[in-house]
Scaffold this active site. Structure first.
Site, PDB file in Angstrom:
ATOM      1  N   ARG A  85       0.800  -1.213   0.000  1.00 37.91           N
ATOM      2  CA  ARG A  85       0.000   0.000   0.000  1.00 37.91           C
ATOM      3  C   ARG A  85       0.841   1.276   0.000  1.00 37.91           C
ATOM      4  O   ARG A  85       0.688   2.139  -0.847  1.00 37.91           O
ATOM      5  CB  ARG A  85      -0.837   0.064   1.290  1.00 37.91           C
ATOM      6  CG  ARG A  85      -2.276  -0.227   1.154  1.00 37.91           C
ATOM      7  CD  ARG A  85      -2.816  -0.481   2.537  1.00 37.91           C
ATOM      8  NE  ARG A  85      -2.044  -1.555   3.137  1.00 37.91           N
ATOM      9  CZ  ARG A  85      -2.314  -2.827   2.928  1.00 37.91           C
ATOM     10  NH1 ARG A  85      -3.311  -3.160   2.192  1.00 37.91           N
ATOM     11  NH2 ARG A  85      -1.563  -3.764   3.460  1.00 37.91           N
ATOM     12  N   THR A  86       1.724   1.394   0.976  1.00 39.53           N
ATOM     13  CA  THR A  86       2.427   2.663   1.160  1.00 39.53           C
ATOM     14  C   THR A  86       3.305   2.989  -0.039  1.00 39.53           C
ATOM     15  O   THR A  86       3.306   4.109  -0.547  1.00 39.53           O
ATOM     16  CB  THR A  86       3.262   2.628   2.456  1.00 39.53           C
ATOM     17  OG1 THR A  86       2.420   2.203   3.522  1.00 39.53           O
ATOM     18  CG2 THR A  86       3.825   3.989   2.766  1.00 39.53           C
ATOM     19  N   LYS A 113      24.778  -5.544  -1.204  1.00 37.17           N
ATOM     20  CA  LYS A 113      26.235  -5.720  -1.129  1.00 37.17           C
ATOM     21  C   LYS A 113      26.817  -5.072   0.116  1.00 37.17           C
ATOM     22  O   LYS A 113      28.018  -5.015   0.307  1.00 37.17           O
ATOM     23  CB  LYS A 113      26.904  -5.099  -2.366  1.00 37.17           C
ATOM     24  CG  LYS A 113      26.472  -5.726  -3.674  1.00 37.17           C
ATOM     25  CD  LYS A 113      27.139  -4.984  -4.825  1.00 37.17           C
ATOM     26  CE  LYS A 113      26.552  -5.429  -6.164  1.00 37.17           C
ATOM     27  NZ  LYS A 113      26.946  -4.506  -7.239  1.00 37.17           N
ATOM     28  N   ARG A 135      11.469   3.797   3.902  1.00 36.75           N
ATOM     29  CA  ARG A 135      10.961   2.875   4.919  1.00 36.75           C
ATOM     30  C   ARG A 135      12.117   1.981   5.325  1.00 36.75           C
ATOM     31  O   ARG A 135      12.869   1.485   4.483  1.00 36.75           O
ATOM     32  CB  ARG A 135       9.813   2.035   4.380  1.00 36.75           C
ATOM     33  CG  ARG A 135       9.486   0.882   5.321  1.00 36.75           C
ATOM     34  CD  ARG A 135       8.209   0.190   4.987  1.00 36.75           C
ATOM     35  NE  ARG A 135       7.051   1.020   5.290  1.00 36.75           N
ATOM     36  CZ  ARG A 135       5.807   0.553   5.268  1.00 36.75           C
ATOM     37  NH1 ARG A 135       5.565  -0.713   4.982  1.00 36.75           N
ATOM     38  NH2 ARG A 135       4.798   1.339   5.549  1.00 36.75           N
ATOM     39  N   HIS A 163       5.074   6.406  11.580  1.00 37.88           N
ATOM     40  CA  HIS A 163       4.571   6.224  10.216  1.00 37.88           C
ATOM     41  C   HIS A 163       3.614   7.392  10.001  1.00 37.88           C
ATOM     42  O   HIS A 163       2.400   7.241   9.993  1.00 37.88           O
ATOM     43  CB  HIS A 163       3.860   4.866  10.114  1.00 37.88           C
ATOM     44  CG  HIS A 163       3.463   4.480   8.719  1.00 37.88           C
ATOM     45  ND1 HIS A 163       3.630   5.313   7.627  1.00 37.88           N
ATOM     46  CD2 HIS A 163       2.914   3.342   8.233  1.00 37.88           C
ATOM     47  CE1 HIS A 163       3.192   4.679   6.548  1.00 37.88           C
ATOM     48  NE2 HIS A 163       2.743   3.490   6.885  1.00 37.88           N
TER      49      HIS A 163
END
Lengths: 337, 202
Positions: A85-86, A113, A135, A163
């Site tokens: 969703r986000t 890496k 995020r 959030h």
């Protein structure tokens, strides 16, 4: 679906509000280049942001779902944690504002890496990016980025910390549902139920709702609801059934199995029995109570399917509103140098 | 009041000292009425015998043009769902300038614009930049048969090749460079008026 405010109280309010605004317009001094937490915003700023989001709500209903407000800007989605969703919501929000969007998936990139977060971000910025949406599973990752780069940073979820766009879209949805056109939530009681401890959604919701004037009751088993939360100005409760009749909004949190390390509750079944929102339990609440869930749903655990898909549920409205809120956020923060 | 805002039109305290009323409420009513008559003439000439309600619509630019559009539509007996209002904030060409953020409002076009004669309405026409933004915004909703432009005041000072179809009052020679023309309309403002205001150094 068109985002509309419908209640009667609302329309009276709207008429007054718009006259007042028109008379006294036409600017608000928005100062934030980054959106890291809701705690950084004043009530006035939250209201202006939500008002701006409302201004964008009609864009998604047009045949050409695009406005040129961010033409020539580049938004980078930098997601180190899973998201449907986000990530998509930010991507679409940026696209609808005519920005270009680049997606970085941690798997298959230099992150795999061992490149550090700061190095990754600086390299992305060096390509001429204006906004990084990040995020990360570590609390504070977004703030670290904001300190390391010159472009704007939006926190799309950092660990258990915050959030902010979820808190904002939830506040927007409550205001829409209850006809608070001025985004003043005074007199509304919101229960946030479930795994409070591991939830950045809960933290951002607490800030957003209390700053807009709502009373917040946190409900959950003692193992998932540390007593320290009372310092945020919330009432704490462990008995969901006792709280139910008192609230106007029930925000059901997802049980975050991926974050719960020790045995927080004896069994999923017992959790569902005590804290799951079932049709039977919903019957004890006010008849017009609003049921929210940030998604993804654990159907049958914290919320029964019939409730999640029922007429009181705002699950899909939250997603729709998320788009308008993220457009508003992108628009405002990119206007600050 | 919802948030602290500054007034672009008259300064913080409302109507300021160095101002004169160019047209009062009665005069504004006459001007709009006359504008409506001429718009009706234009539209009738364009659509012939077809009813205006089927072929035409009004779209006003917020936040005074939309009020005018409502009044003109009532005069031309267009139904309510043939009146739209445009917020051009997102289409302005001076968006990148720093300073207080304008309030983004919703644009409401409650009809399909394709194939219609649409009259774009604004209170004051000067540089033409608002009209350009409004045209771009409107085109994102479809393809009108023809766009018309009607304004209450033509202030002169065009910076773009934009020419109105109907003007209620031409004030391009009535003011000096350091004067500003403002239109107030109820219910957005307390009264209907066209005002000339000195803006020393502003």
């Amino acid at each position: 679906m068109r985002v509309t405010f419908t209640s009667r109280r609302q329309s009276a309010h709207k008429a007054e509000g718009s006259i007042e605004l028109a008379k006294t317009k036409r600017g608000f001094d928005w100062k934030h280049k980054h959106l890291l937490t809701i705690a950084q915003l004043s009530s006035e700023e939250i209201r202006f942001l939500l008002q701006t989001a409302h201004g964008f709500s009609d864009v998604s209903t047009r045949s050409i779902k695009k406005v040129p407000a961010l033409r020539g800007k580049v938004v980078a989605n930098l997601f180190f944690e899973d998201s449907t969703r986000t990530r998509m919501s930010f991507h679409l929000a940026a696209s609808r504002l005519s920005a270009d969007v680049v997606e970085l998936v941690a798997k298959g990139s230099s992150v795999a890496k061992g490149e550090s977060l700061r190095d990754t971000a600086r390299n992305i910025e060096a390509m001429g990016v204006d906004v990084i949406v990040v995020r990360h599973d570590q609390s504070g990752a977004a703030a670290l980025l904001a300190d390391s780069v010159n472009c704007s940073v939006i926190n799309a979820g950092d660990g258990q910390h915050a959030h902010p766009t979820q808190g904002l879209l939830d506040a927007y949805t409550v205001a829409q549902r209850l006809g608070r056109d001025d985004f003043d939530l005074s007199g509304i009681t919101v229960a946030i139920v479930g795994d409070i401890q591991h939830s950045r959604v809960a933290r951002s919701n607490i800030h957003a709702m209390t700053k807009l004037g709502a009373n917040v009751i946190l409900v959950g088993p003692p193992t998932l609801l540390p007593s320290g939360f009372s310092q945020l100005g919330c009432e704490l409760a462990h008995d969901f059934d006792e709280v139910l009749p008192r609230v106007d909004v029930i925000n059901m949190l997802r049980v975050q199995f991926e974050r719960i390390q020790s045995q927080a509750f004896p069994s999923v079944r017992e959790y569902a029995a005590l804290y799951g929102l079932t049709t039977q339990r919903l019957a004890q609440a006010k008849p017009n109570v609003t049921v929210m869930h940030p998604g993804p749903l654990n159907r049958g655990i914290e919320i029964e399917s019939a409730v999640a898909d029922g007429p009181q549920s705002t699950v899909l409205a939250q997603v729709t509103n998320g788009l308008a809120v993220r457009m508003g956020v992108l628009y405002l923060i990119t206007r600050v140098k | 009041m919802i948030f602290t805002v500054t007034d672009a039109r008259f300064g913080e305290r409302g109507y300021d000292t160095h101002m004169q009323t160019f047209a009062d409420a009665n005069a504004v009513a006459r001007l709009i009425d006359d504008l409506g008559v001429r718009i009706r003439g234009d539209l009738t000439g364009a659509v012939g015998d077809a009813p205006l309600a089927d072929t035409c619509a009004m779209v006003g630019i917020q936040s005074r043009g939309d009020v005018m559009a409502q009044r003109l539509a009532a005069q031309l007996e267009l139904p309510n769902d043939r009146v739209g209002s445009l917020d051009i904030t997102l289409y302005r060409d001076d968006l990148s300038e720093v300073g207080p953020q304008p309030i983004v409002r919703t644009t409401e076009i409650p009809f399909a614009i394709d194939g219609l004669n649409i009259v774009l309405v604004d209170d004051v026409l000067m540089s033409g930049r608002s009209v350009r933004a409004a045209m771009q915004s409107l085109m994102d909703f479809g393809r009108p048969r023809r766009l018309w432009l009607a304004v209450l005041v033509d202030r002169g000072g065009r910076e773009l090749p934009i020419h109105p179809d109907q003007v209620a009052v031409d004030m391009s020679n009535a003011t000096t460079n350091n004067q500003q023309v403002a239109v107030t309309l109820t219910p957005t403002d307390e009264r209907d008026a066209i005002i000339i205001q000195d803006c020393d150094g502003a």
